[in-house]
Design a protein around this motif. Structure first.
Motif, PDB file in Angstrom:
ATOM      1  N   GLN A   1       0.809  -1.211   0.000  1.00  0.00           N
ATOM      2  CA  GLN A   1       0.000   0.000   0.000  1.00  0.00           C
ATOM      3  C   GLN A   1       0.846   1.265   0.000  1.00  0.00           C
ATOM      4  N   ALA A   2       2.163   1.099  -0.044  1.00  0.00           N
ATOM      5  CA  ALA A   2       3.007   2.295  -0.013  1.00  0.00           C
ATOM      6  C   ALA A   2       2.896   3.012  -1.341  1.00  0.00           C
ATOM      7  N   GLN A   3       3.043   4.312  -1.312  1.00  0.00           N
ATOM      8  CA  GLN A   3       2.940   5.011  -2.577  1.00  0.00           C
ATOM      9  C   GLN A   3       4.156   4.710  -3.422  1.00  0.00           C
ATOM     10  N   THR A   4       4.026   5.003  -4.719  1.00  0.00           N
ATOM     11  CA  THR A   4       5.031   4.494  -5.647  1.00  0.00           C
ATOM     12  C   THR A   4       6.382   5.188  -5.500  1.00  0.00           C
ATOM     13  N   ASN A   5       6.388   6.459  -5.195  1.00  0.00           N
ATOM     14  CA  ASN A   5       7.676   7.146  -5.066  1.00  0.00           C
ATOM     15  C   ASN A   5       8.212   6.964  -3.645  1.00  0.00           C
ATOM     16  N   LYS A   6       9.213   6.124  -3.547  1.00  0.00           N
ATOM     17  CA  LYS A   6       9.735   5.796  -2.212  1.00  0.00           C
ATOM     18  C   LYS A   6      10.403   7.008  -1.560  1.00  0.00           C
TER      19      LYS A   6
END
Ligand code: BMA
Length: 380
Positions: A25-30
């Motif tokens: 569920q983490a957003q794509t841009n780390k």
């Protein structure tokens, strides 16, 4: 003592599945900044509650009771005039920033847009930006002057690619100007380029490029802005127009690694004759989107909708509410109040204003005050 290793194994598995869930569920841009990460996480937490209500250009202009227009009145919006609160989501468009124009395609000065985005963020609201860009093969041509192969030329013709990248530099310059005055961090933006591509009216539409080319344009754009420009404040939305199946929706999806939200645009035309069809078709699309978003672990939104001139006084509770209630949509945005002949939100004195208030007071959507309570940019 055989139970102890079992317990520790169980704890390990539990922790691993929690981590996995979280990673997915983490957003794509780390490398997203703290406020952007928090916005993303808090939208997940909020999922299942009422969607945030959005309005395009809400803070820039609107319609007066005598049907004249107001433009850039401080801290004003048509929704606020009716309910006492701004919409939760403010929509903006960067069209014509690529031409170094002082105003966007709908005459909103970019300098004012920048100030209003910062103010909206500081009040706890959310900003989303689309880009009705001119055609990079021939810059005098508008976003609607489609010609076959525009994307192929961006990808293969050095001159066109250089021009397109130059346009992205201008977009990046604007996005980098959106700073939180107290932390200096960039303000989170839900960024929505190349929308409505299942239609054919924009140069990136399905009839003018292959699925592969469309995806490549997206991937190039994300890489250029996230990596070359190191923008760490963008949540990326993939937003189709009408679609007829889950496969149709996914046909041009550029990849789970670069998309944070899945959305679609759909307008209600031909009311009241088309009421049932519109509600039925849109509910179907919301259901498909929900399934796809669950599989792909993405947030969802109706990124544009509305009935032009809101010609049905009960449109908000009779048409919109049944579509969005019990959904997991993060937000629903109606298009701009351009002038007395072209508007999608209520304004003071409009026949649907009371019904809009009813939708709000019965908890159908959230405006600014309820959104402030969600504290979307904070860890909690
Ligand atoms: C369309 C209309 C146009 C506007 C364009 C981009 O739907 O509202 O008047 O220029 O969006 O905002």
């Amino acid at each position: 003592m055989k139970t102890l290793p079992r317990i520790s194994q169980f704890i390990k598995i539990l922790m691993l599945s929690v981590c996995l869930q979280y990673t997915l569920q983490a957003q794509t841009n780390k490398r997203a900044n703290t406020a952007t990460k928090q916005l993303y996480r808090n939208l997940w937490k909020h999922q299942g509650a009422a969607p945030l209500f959005g309005h395009q250009d809400a803070l820039a202009y609107g319609i007066n009771p005598d049907l004249s227009r107001w433009i850039l009145d401080d801290n004003t919006s048509d929704i606020k005039k009716i309910t006492g609160q701004h919409p939760a989501v403010a929509g903006w468009d960067l069209g014509q920033i690529e031409l170094d124009s002082a105003n966007n395609l709908d005459q909103v000065p970019f300098a004012s847009m920048q100030r209003l985005i910062v103010e909206h963020y500081r009040r706890g609201g959310v900003n989303t930006i689309s880009w009705h860009s001119h055609n990079p093969v021939s810059p005098i041509k508008t976003t609607w002057d489609h010609q076959d192969s525009t994307i192929r030329k961006i990808l293969n013709d050095k001159v066109v690619l250089a021009r397109y990248n130059g346009w992205l530099d201008k977009v990046a310059r604007f996005l980098k100007s959106l700073k939180d005055p107290s932390t200096g961090q960039l303000i989170p933006i839900i960024f929505r380029p190349y929308h409505e591509h299942t239609g054919n009216w924009f140069w990136w539409g399905a009839g003018h490029c292959t699925a592969r080319e469309y995806k490549q344009l997206w991937r190039h754009t994300v890489k250029y802005l996230n990596q070359k420009h190191k923008l760490n404040n963008l949540l990326w939305v993939y937003s189709t127009d009408k679609f007829t199946s889950k496969e149709h929706y996914m046909e041009r999806y550029p990849g789970n690694d670069i998309i944070d939200l899945m959305g679609f645009d759909i307008y209600h035309r031909g009311a009241p004759k088309s009421n049932q069809t519109y509600v039925g078709e849109t509910k179907n699309m919301v259901a498909w989107l929900t399934e796809l978003a669950k599989t792909n672990k993405k947030l969802t939104a109706i990124t544009e909708t509305g009935l032009d001139q809101v010609s049905m006084p009960t449109w908000w509770t009779d048409i919109l509410s049944p579509i969005i209630s019990q959904s997991s949509l993060s937000y629903v945005l109606v298009w701009r109040n351009g002038n007395k002949g072209h508007f999608f939100g209520p304004y003071p004195g409009h026949a649907s204003a009371d019904n809009f208030k009813t939708m709000v007071t019965t908890g159908g959507v959230l405006l600014e005050t309820e959104t402030q309570k969600l504290n979307l940019y904070q860890k909690h």
